[in-house]
Design an enzyme around this catalytic site. Structure first.
Site, mmCIF file in Angstrom:
data_model
loop_
_atom_site.group_PDB
_atom_site.id
_atom_site.type_symbol
_atom_site.label_atom_id
_atom_site.label_comp_id
_atom_site.label_asym_id
_atom_site.label_seq_id
_atom_site.Cartn_x
_atom_site.Cartn_y
_atom_site.Cartn_z
ATOM 1 N N MET A 1 26.417 36.919 -9.884
ATOM 2 C CA MET A 1 26.526 38.384 -10.011
ATOM 3 C C MET A 1 27.161 38.727 -11.351
ATOM 4 O O MET A 1 28.140 38.099 -11.756
ATOM 5 C CB MET A 1 27.420 38.935 -8.901
ATOM 6 C CG MET A 1 26.953 38.586 -7.503
ATOM 7 S SD MET A 1 28.128 39.210 -6.287
ATOM 8 C CE MET A 1 27.416 38.543 -4.780
ATOM 9 N N MET B 1 16.565 41.292 0.907
ATOM 10 C CA MET B 1 18.000 41.506 1.118
ATOM 11 C C MET B 1 18.213 42.307 2.400
ATOM 12 O O MET B 1 17.612 43.365 2.586
ATOM 13 C CB MET B 1 18.617 42.296 -0.054
ATOM 14 C CG MET B 1 18.709 41.550 -1.367
ATOM 15 S SD MET B 1 19.592 39.970 -1.309
ATOM 16 C CE MET B 1 21.184 40.430 -0.593
ATOM 17 N N SER C 1 25.256 30.178 1.804
ATOM 18 C CA SER C 1 25.710 30.835 0.574
ATOM 19 C C SER C 1 27.130 30.395 0.227
ATOM 20 O O SER C 1 28.079 30.641 0.974
ATOM 21 C CB SER C 1 25.681 32.351 0.742
ATOM 22 O OG SER C 1 26.367 32.933 -0.351
ATOM 23 N N HIS D 1 22.700 28.033 -1.463
ATOM 24 C CA HIS D 1 22.412 29.329 -2.067
ATOM 25 C C HIS D 1 23.563 29.694 -2.995
ATOM 26 O O HIS D 1 24.711 29.776 -2.573
ATOM 27 C CB HIS D 1 22.253 30.358 -0.947
ATOM 28 C CG HIS D 1 21.809 31.710 -1.384
ATOM 29 N ND1 HIS D 1 20.492 32.031 -1.626
ATOM 30 C CD2 HIS D 1 22.508 32.847 -1.619
ATOM 31 C CE1 HIS D 1 20.397 33.299 -1.977
ATOM 32 N NE2 HIS D 1 21.619 33.821 -1.994
ATOM 33 N N ASP E 1 18.604 37.369 3.358
ATOM 34 C CA ASP E 1 19.961 37.142 2.844
ATOM 35 C C ASP E 1 20.843 38.349 3.112
ATOM 36 O O ASP E 1 20.538 39.449 2.666
ATOM 37 C CB ASP E 1 19.844 36.879 1.333
ATOM 38 C CG ASP E 1 21.175 36.618 0.641
ATOM 39 O OD1 ASP E 1 22.186 36.417 1.343
ATOM 40 O OD2 ASP E 1 21.181 36.608 -0.602
ATOM 41 N N HIS F 1 20.403 32.548 -6.752
ATOM 42 C CA HIS F 1 20.097 33.971 -6.586
ATOM 43 C C HIS F 1 20.730 34.738 -7.740
ATOM 44 O O HIS F 1 21.945 34.938 -7.758
ATOM 45 C CB HIS F 1 20.649 34.424 -5.223
ATOM 46 C CG HIS F 1 20.372 35.852 -4.891
ATOM 47 N ND1 HIS F 1 20.928 36.463 -3.785
ATOM 48 C CD2 HIS F 1 19.603 36.802 -5.501
ATOM 49 C CE1 HIS F 1 20.509 37.724 -3.726
ATOM 50 N NE2 HIS F 1 19.715 37.959 -4.766
ATOM 51 N N MET G 1 21.607 37.814 -9.388
ATOM 52 C CA MET G 1 21.799 39.266 -9.287
ATOM 53 C C MET G 1 22.320 39.740 -10.638
ATOM 54 O O MET G 1 23.473 40.153 -10.784
ATOM 55 C CB MET G 1 22.781 39.567 -8.149
ATOM 56 C CG MET G 1 22.158 39.367 -6.769
ATOM 57 S SD MET G 1 23.371 39.315 -5.449
ATOM 58 C CE MET G 1 23.790 37.572 -5.514
ATOM 59 N N ASP H 1 25.040 32.425 -5.484
ATOM 60 C CA ASP H 1 24.961 33.849 -5.811
ATOM 61 C C ASP H 1 25.614 34.151 -7.148
ATOM 62 O O ASP H 1 26.840 34.130 -7.268
ATOM 63 C CB ASP H 1 25.671 34.658 -4.716
ATOM 64 C CG ASP H 1 24.864 34.738 -3.437
ATOM 65 O OD1 ASP H 1 23.714 35.197 -3.493
ATOM 66 O OD2 ASP H 1 25.390 34.337 -2.384
HETATM 67 C C1 DX5 Z 1 25.105 39.183 -1.181
HETATM 68 C C2 DX5 Z 1 24.670 37.769 -1.425
HETATM 69 C C3 DX5 Z 1 24.588 36.966 -0.194
HETATM 70 C C4 DX5 Z 1 25.889 36.803 0.540
HETATM 71 C C5 DX5 Z 1 25.608 36.497 1.978
HETATM 72 O O1 DX5 Z 1 25.004 39.907 -2.342
HETATM 73 O O2 DX5 Z 1 23.397 37.750 -2.054
HETATM 74 O O3 DX5 Z 1 23.985 35.699 -0.443
HETATM 75 O O4 DX5 Z 1 26.690 35.799 0.000
HETATM 76 O O5 DX5 Z 1 26.805 36.434 2.663
HETATM 77 P P1 DX5 Z 1 26.901 36.653 4.236
HETATM 78 O O6 DX5 Z 1 26.013 35.646 4.870
HETATM 79 O O7 DX5 Z 1 28.334 36.447 4.511
HETATM 80 O O8 DX5 Z 1 26.421 38.063 4.514
HETATM 81 ZN ZN ZN Z 2 22.317 35.809 -2.142
#
Ligand code: DX5
Ligand code: ZN
Length: 234
Positions: free
Chosen positions: A45, A145, A16, A41, A183, A74, A76, A43
């Site tokens: 948001m 998750m 990620s 990956h 994840d 991903h 979100m 992310d």
């Molecule tokens: C959380 C994200 C993850 C996050 C994982 O909302 O979807 O992908 O970056 O990070 P680690 O591996 O540090 O928990």
């Molecule tokens: Zn993620």
């Protein structure tokens, strides 16, 4: 690139980018590629579906020009249908959206597939596996998750493992070609549980980009969970 390009039975690692140094993203991606990761990956948001804001398509697009990794995006965000094209054009190979989003689920799956990308569905920890079961035969990946989405560096929720097992059983029972990703809080220890309960794609941010022994060691340790794969699925 498609998920089916990766060998079956292998544990795939999707680091990620959220845990990378944002001041030198291209260098960090080159390093994680050399370390043996198959995917990246990303992310996204929006501050609405989750209580944080990260980055969007304009950040992903230039990274695509410098990388041939599989881009595992991903989303979100509340309105994945509205932004599906934008992320495909930015370089997403796979777009994973949340079952809790405001858009029509079937329409979102069809739109992403129509753009030539693969589709994943994710759910927050409180959402049961059964909420996603009706869509399983229409998608390419499920993302369970193992933290509350929104932030990197949180602790792994072991109580999500029965959900991972439920998906593994359902995917295998129906004979589907659907990958199972976890994840949040995945590291060289918690990955063992994830593999044992049947996950085959491991997302790890902190545990890869900030591993004290380097990214290659981190990726190799995550992949070594392969030998435990499925051992706790009855
Ligand atoms: C959380 C994200 C993850 C996050 C994982 O909302 O979807 O992908 O970056 O990070 P680690 O591996 O540090 O928990
Ligand atoms: Zn993620």
């Amino acid at each position: 690139m498609k998920l089916s390009d990766f060998p079956k039975g292998e544990i795939l690692v999707s680091p990620s980018l959220l845990a990378a140094d944002f001041g030198k993203l291209n260098e960090q991606i080159a390093e994680v590629t050399a370390a043996g990761a198959e995917m990246l990956h990303l992310d996204v948001m929006d501050g609405a579906l989750v209580p944080n804001i990260s980055f969007g398509a304009p950040v992903i697009k230039p990274l695509r020009k410098n990388s041939s990794l599989f881009f595992d995006v991903h989303l979100m965000i509340e309105h994945p249908l509205r932004y599906a094209r934008m992320f495909r054009e930015a370089g997403a190979d796979l777009e994973t959206f949340h079952i809790e989003c405001a858009d029509d689920i079937d329409a979102t799956i069809a739109a992403i597939h129509g753009l030539g990308a693969q589709v994943g569905i994710s759910m927050k920890p409180a959402t049961p596996a059964e909420a996603v079961f009706p869509y399983l035969d229409k998608i390419d990946m499920v993302l369970v998750m193992t933290v509350e989405p929104g932030f990197g560096g949180q602790s792994f929720m072991a109580h999500q493992m029965p959900k991972v097992a439920a998906f593994r059983k359902e995917i295998d029972r129906r004979g589907l070609d659907v990958r199972l990703q976890v994840d949040g809080g995945v590291d060289e220890n918690t990955v063992k549980e994830c593999a044992a309960y049947g996950a085959d794609i491991m997302v790890a941010g902190t545990a890869v980009f900030r591993h004290p022994e380097g990214m290659a060691t981190a990726v190799a340790r995550l992949k070594s969970a392969k030998e435990l794969f499925g051992s706790k699925v009855q």
